[in-house]
Design a protein around this motif. Structure first.
Motif, short mmCIF file in Angstrom:
data_model
loop_
_atom_site.label_atom_id
_atom_site.label_comp_id
_atom_site.label_asym_id
_atom_site.label_seq_id
_atom_site.Cartn_x
_atom_site.Cartn_y
_atom_site.Cartn_z
N GLN A 5 2.47 40.53 -73.79
CA GLN A 5 1.26 40.31 -74.59
C GLN A 5 1.11 38.82 -74.86
O GLN A 5 1.87 38.24 -75.63
N ALA A 6 0.12 38.23 -74.23
CA ALA A 6 -0.12 36.79 -74.38
C ALA A 6 -1.14 36.54 -75.48
O ALA A 6 -2.07 37.33 -75.69
N SER A 7 -0.96 35.42 -76.16
CA SER A 7 -1.90 35.03 -77.21
C SER A 7 -1.82 33.52 -77.39
O SER A 7 -0.93 32.86 -76.84
N GLY A 8 -2.75 32.98 -78.16
CA GLY A 8 -2.69 31.58 -78.51
C GLY A 8 -3.70 30.68 -77.84
O GLY A 8 -3.76 29.48 -78.12
N LEU A 20 0.87 28.65 -76.54
CA LEU A 20 0.70 30.02 -76.09
C LEU A 20 1.99 30.80 -76.38
O LEU A 20 3.09 30.25 -76.30
N SER A 21 1.80 32.08 -76.69
CA SER A 21 2.95 32.96 -76.93
C SER A 21 2.85 34.16 -76.01
O SER A 21 1.75 34.63 -75.70
N CYS A 22 4.00 34.66 -75.61
CA CYS A 22 4.06 35.87 -74.80
C CYS A 22 5.15 36.76 -75.39
O CYS A 22 6.34 36.43 -75.28
N THR A 77 10.14 36.51 -77.36
CA THR A 77 8.88 35.81 -77.15
C THR A 77 9.11 34.51 -76.38
O THR A 77 10.09 33.81 -76.65
N TYR A 79 7.24 30.91 -75.26
CA TYR A 79 6.17 30.02 -75.69
C TYR A 79 5.87 28.99 -74.61
O TYR A 79 6.75 28.59 -73.84
N ASN A 113 -1.60 40.23 -70.12
CA ASN A 113 -3.02 39.92 -70.25
C ASN A 113 -3.21 38.42 -70.17
O ASN A 113 -2.26 37.65 -70.26
N THR A 115 -5.07 34.83 -71.51
CA THR A 115 -5.62 34.20 -72.70
C THR A 115 -6.35 32.93 -72.26
O THR A 115 -5.81 32.13 -71.49
#
Length: 121
Positions: A5-8, A20-22, A77, A79, A113, A115
């Protein structure tokens, strides 16, 4: 099941920074490589950076000295700290993991996913 799950991602001005975080789960073996790809509009997906199970890292030439990959094992996680961002860094960034050697599109076992990262000039 493996989940990444990627975000940021976000919008930032040139010269700015993003992290970014995964968040990874379901990887049952320790000998995996995890990291990031990106795909800009009209371009092929390219490897950006990865972190191997032995602690070694790899960066594509265009981000060396600006991006740093790291991990928090306790949180599972990974980064990607991105500094001195340029408009050409604009792309959808994907987290990925593989048990195979190398860091190419065709050798990835699991995709997360994407981002969006947009760098304005």
């Amino acid at each position: 099941d493996v989940q990444l799950q990627a975000s940021g991602g976000g919008l930032v001005q040139a010269g700015g920074s993003l992290r970014l975080s995964c968040a990874a789960s379901g990887l049952t073996r320790d000998d995996y490589t995890i990291g990031w790809f990106r795909q800009a509009p009209g371009k092929e997906r390219e490897g950006v950076s990865c972190l191997s199970s032995d602690g070694s890292t790899w960066y594509v030439e265009s981000v060396k000295g600006r991006f740093t990959i790291s991990t928090d094992n306790a949180k599972n996680t990974v980064y990607l700290q991105m500094k001195s961002l340029k408009p050409e860094d604009t792309a959808v960034y994907y987290c990925a993991a593989t048990y195979r050697s190398g860091w190419e599109n065709y050798g990835i076992d699991y995709w997360g996913n994407g981002t969006q990262v947009t760098v304005s000039s």
